[in-house]
Design an enzyme around this catalytic site. Structure first.
Site, short mmCIF file in Angstrom:
data_model
loop_
_atom_site.label_atom_id
_atom_site.label_comp_id
_atom_site.label_asym_id
_atom_site.label_seq_id
_atom_site.Cartn_x
_atom_site.Cartn_y
_atom_site.Cartn_z
N HIS A 107 -1.89 7.61 7.18
CA HIS A 107 -0.90 8.45 6.48
C HIS A 107 -1.55 9.75 5.99
CE1 HIS A 107 2.79 6.18 6.32
NE2 HIS A 107 2.21 5.10 5.82
N GLY A 151 0.84 -1.19 0.00
CA GLY A 151 0.00 0.00 0.00
C GLY A 151 0.87 1.24 0.00
N HIS A 166 -4.08 1.58 7.89
CA HIS A 166 -2.70 2.09 7.93
C HIS A 166 -2.52 3.24 6.93
CE1 HIS A 166 1.84 1.29 7.99
NE2 HIS A 166 1.69 2.05 6.93
N GLU A 167 -3.02 3.04 5.70
CA GLU A 167 -2.84 4.07 4.66
C GLU A 167 -3.68 5.31 4.97
OE1 GLU A 167 -0.37 3.58 2.90
OE2 GLU A 167 -0.22 1.41 3.12
N GLN A 196 3.13 9.82 1.38
CA GLN A 196 4.47 9.22 1.41
C GLN A 196 5.35 9.64 0.23
OE1 GLN A 196 2.57 5.18 2.16
NE2 GLN A 196 4.57 4.92 3.09
N CYS A 245 6.19 -0.42 7.07
CA CYS A 245 5.81 0.74 6.26
C CYS A 245 6.98 1.10 5.36
CB CYS A 245 5.47 1.90 7.19
SG CYS A 245 5.03 3.42 6.33
N LEU A 246 6.68 1.45 4.11
CA LEU A 246 7.75 1.85 3.19
C LEU A 246 8.47 3.11 3.68
CD1 LEU A 246 6.02 1.23 -0.27
CD2 LEU A 246 7.71 -0.23 0.89
NI NI Z 1 2.94 3.15 5.63
#
Ligand code: NI
Length: 173
Positions: A141, A49, A137-138, A54, A95-96
């Protein structure tokens, strides 16, 4: 047109990750191009995701693919949770934007979300398991929240120190 290059992903504790995203006003070609670039970035980074936040783009836009085959792209524009289960479960998340760090976060096990798709059509997505976790989670963000903020201040500070050191080392190389 050639395939777009992956976009740089912001790394915690970059303050831009705390930006609250604005709603997408109209789903036009500009948004569709951004969706394509976000998918390229997410698949390249082997993530499941990616929120626009991000990649330093502060509109309410999320791309997701939790499938094994990496062939079930899901786009959520202006997502709103219309229902979340009272039942919660703690699961390990990564997480990226927080590379190499995994820790437990408690989330609703199922959610129902209303959003626009990549054509601007309204849709309702009912999700459970990994997809439900990923959506929550997204969406965090988009509110300027990274999952490490659910951890204890001590753990969060350790992660911050570790990632800042890794970023400094990377800049030196
Ligand atoms: Ni993330």
């Amino acid at each position: 047109m050639s395939k777009p290059e992956p976009l740089p992903i912001l790394c915690f504790p970059d303050p831009r990750l705390r930006t609250v995203a604005q709603p997408v006003a109209v789903v036009d070609e500009r948004i569709q191009q951004q969706i394509e670039r976000m998918f390229v970035t997410m698949y390249d980074a082997k993530g499941i995701g990616l929120a626009a936040t991000q990649v330093d783009w502060h509109e309410r836009l999320i791309v997701i693919d939790v499938s094994e085959e990496r062939n079930e792209p899901l786009v959520l524009i202006n997502p709103e949770v219309v229902w979340a289960s009272d039942e919660k479960r703690k699961g390990e998340e990564g997480c990226l934007s927080v590379p190499g760090i995994y820790d437990g976060v408690e989330r609703s096990v199922a959610v129902k979300v209303r959003a626009l798709d990549e054509k601007g059509q309204s849709r309702t997505v009912e999700a459970e398991g990994l997809l439900a976790v990923c959506i929550q989670h997204e969406m965090d963000h988009l509110m300027g929240k990274v999952f490490v903020e659910y951890l204890s201040p001590l753990k969060r500070d350790r992660i911050k120190t570790k990632l800042l050191k890794a970023q400094r080392d990377a800049e030196r190389d």
